[in-house]
Design an enzyme around this catalytic site. Structure first.
Site, PDB file in Angstrom:
ATOM      1  N   HIS A  54      -2.143  -9.532   1.719  1.00  0.00           N
ATOM      2  CA  HIS A  54      -3.061 -10.690   1.290  1.00  0.00           C
ATOM      3  C   HIS A  54      -4.498 -10.491   1.367  1.00  0.00           C
ATOM      4  CE1 HIS A  54       0.925 -12.984   2.975  1.00  0.00           C
ATOM      5  NE2 HIS A  54       1.182 -12.200   1.886  1.00  0.00           N
TER       6      HIS A  54
ATOM      7  N   HIS B  58       2.677 -17.548  -4.562  1.00  0.00           N
ATOM      8  CA  HIS B  58       2.616 -16.597  -3.648  1.00  0.00           C
ATOM      9  C   HIS B  58       3.173 -15.099  -4.158  1.00  0.00           C
ATOM     10  CE1 HIS B  58       1.850 -14.833   0.345  1.00  0.00           C
ATOM     11  NE2 HIS B  58       3.106 -14.171   0.143  1.00  0.00           N
TER      12      HIS B  58
ATOM     13  N   ASP C  79       0.777 -11.814  -3.884  1.00  0.00           N
ATOM     14  CA  ASP C  79       1.322 -10.416  -3.417  1.00  0.00           C
ATOM     15  C   ASP C  79       0.928  -9.392  -4.413  1.00  0.00           C
ATOM     16  OD1 ASP C  79       1.862 -11.110  -0.811  1.00  0.00           O
ATOM     17  OD2 ASP C  79       4.349 -11.409  -1.312  1.00  0.00           O
TER      18      ASP C  79
ATOM     19  N   HIS D  34       6.998  -5.763  -3.029  1.00  0.00           N
ATOM     20  CA  HIS D  34       6.068  -4.618  -2.550  1.00  0.00           C
ATOM     21  C   HIS D  34       6.685  -3.517  -3.052  1.00  0.00           C
ATOM     22  CE1 HIS D  34       4.002  -7.828  -0.398  1.00  0.00           C
ATOM     23  NE2 HIS D  34       4.945  -8.165   0.435  1.00  0.00           N
TER      24      HIS D  34
HETATM   25 ZN   LIG Z   1       3.070 -12.206   0.717  1.00  0.00          ZN
END
Ligand SMILES: [Zn+2]
Length: 336
Positions: free
Chosen positions: A111, A270, A274, A297
């Site tokens: 973030h 969001h 990311d 991720h």
């Molecule tokens: Zn996040």
């Protein structure tokens, strides 16, 4: 996990939706010179998983430093750079580590990395007093506030970006994928996701990244978790710092946060935030188009590694002269 290059790249028809960023309009102007913070700035907050209170200081850094992390609680250890190959864990968050000692690490960097990328900060040392970043409100908004309060300083060095030269895609057996492809200018991103929780369902979002669009559309969008996952995470010692103050908690069709969502499609926004942070772990801003479906991720980092695995996939832009390429090096900062 399957990695495909240019030859195997799928056609646009295979993409769940075709983002408008593939057309050469609406190109944001990026600074031609590198930047850093004008001043240092500090905050203190709770780490999401360990639940400990950590001190954070964002510090200016010279040209060609990139973004480096420093563990102030580990005297004698240097600041270490964020690169695709210094990301050592992507299970629950993006974790960067010193390549000589992976126990010197900082978790949940994505973030802050998103805020630094979107606000065009090329060089900074991120000093943290523990193994995890403070989660703050679960979004990038407070990191953006800190960066804006610190101010931006222009440095006497040309800014360089990583230009994507041909499509690179990674995908897994579940159908999740992420792809980078050439784009006319800047970084554009499109995300689609699909969750069984009714409150999330299927969502998508696309944006041509600029400071204004990041601040207005993405920065304040929070991380999210299923209520059923919280008990499991806490039973294995994670999410100890999690609360309704720093995450959206979903229970099938219900949002448990009393104030509800901050904006429609906060979940997809969001995920896009990311991706901005994860892609900045390339070490420089990417010039290209990113398309992700159910990507997280792990796939984001595998995508970067796939890009850098073949020199034909990318180049620095503008191409550095031999002289300036020689002067590019990682500075060494050591924790006091
Ligand atoms: Zn996040």
């Amino acid at each position: 996990m399957q990695v495909t290059g240019f030859q195997d790249a799928k056609t646009a028809k295979d993409i769940p939706f075709l983002p408008s960023f593939l057309t050469p309009d609406s190109q944001p102007q990026m600074p031609s010179q590198q930047t850093t913070l004008a001043n240092s700035i500090r905050c203190r907050g709770i780490a999401l998983h360990s639940g400990i209170v950590v001190d954070l200081e964002l510090r200016p850094a010279p040209a060609d430093t990139g973004i480096c992390f420093l563990r102030t609680d580990k005297p004698g250890t240097p600041a270490f750079p964020v690169r695709a190959d210094t990301i050592v864990d992507t299970q629950l968050s993006t974790v960067v580590a010193w390549e000589k000692d992976p126990s010197v690490r900082v978790a949940t960097i994505e973030h802050l990395m998103a805020a630094l990328s979107a606000l065009c900060i090329d060089n900074a040392v991120i000093a943290v007093s523990g193994p995890e970043m403070p989660v703050l409100d679960g979004s990038s908004a407070e990191f953006c506030f800190l960066i804006q309060c610190a101010g931006t300083k222009t440095l006497d060095a040309a800014r360089r970006t990583i230009e994507i030269l041909r499509p690179v895609r990674v995908e897994d057996e579940s159908g999740a994928f992420a792809e980078l492809r050439p784009s006319h200018s800047g970084l554009a991103l499109a995300i689609s996701l699909s969750f069984s929780a009714q409150a999330i369902g299927s969502q998508r979002y696309a944006v041509q990244l600029s400071p204004e669009r990041f601040l207005n559309e993405l920065a304040f969008c929070r991380t999210f978790v299923n209520r059923s996952d919280i008990e499991h995470l806490q039973s294995i010692g994670l999410a100890r710092g999690g609360s309704l103050d720093n995450a959206i908690v979903v229970d099938d069709e219900k949002i448990l946060n009393p104030a509800g969502l901050r904006i429609e499609r906060e979940f997809a926004r969001h995920k896009l935030l990311d991706a901005v942070g994860d892609l900045y772990c390339a070490g420089r801003r990417i010039q290209g188009g990113f398309i992700g479906h159910k990507s997280g991720h792990r796939i984001n980092n595998l995508l970067l590694r796939a890009v850098f695995a073949d020199q034909r996939n990318w180049r620095l832009q503008p191409i550095p002269s031999v002289q300036s390429a020689k002067t590019m090096q990682q500075p060494s900062y050591v924790a006091a």
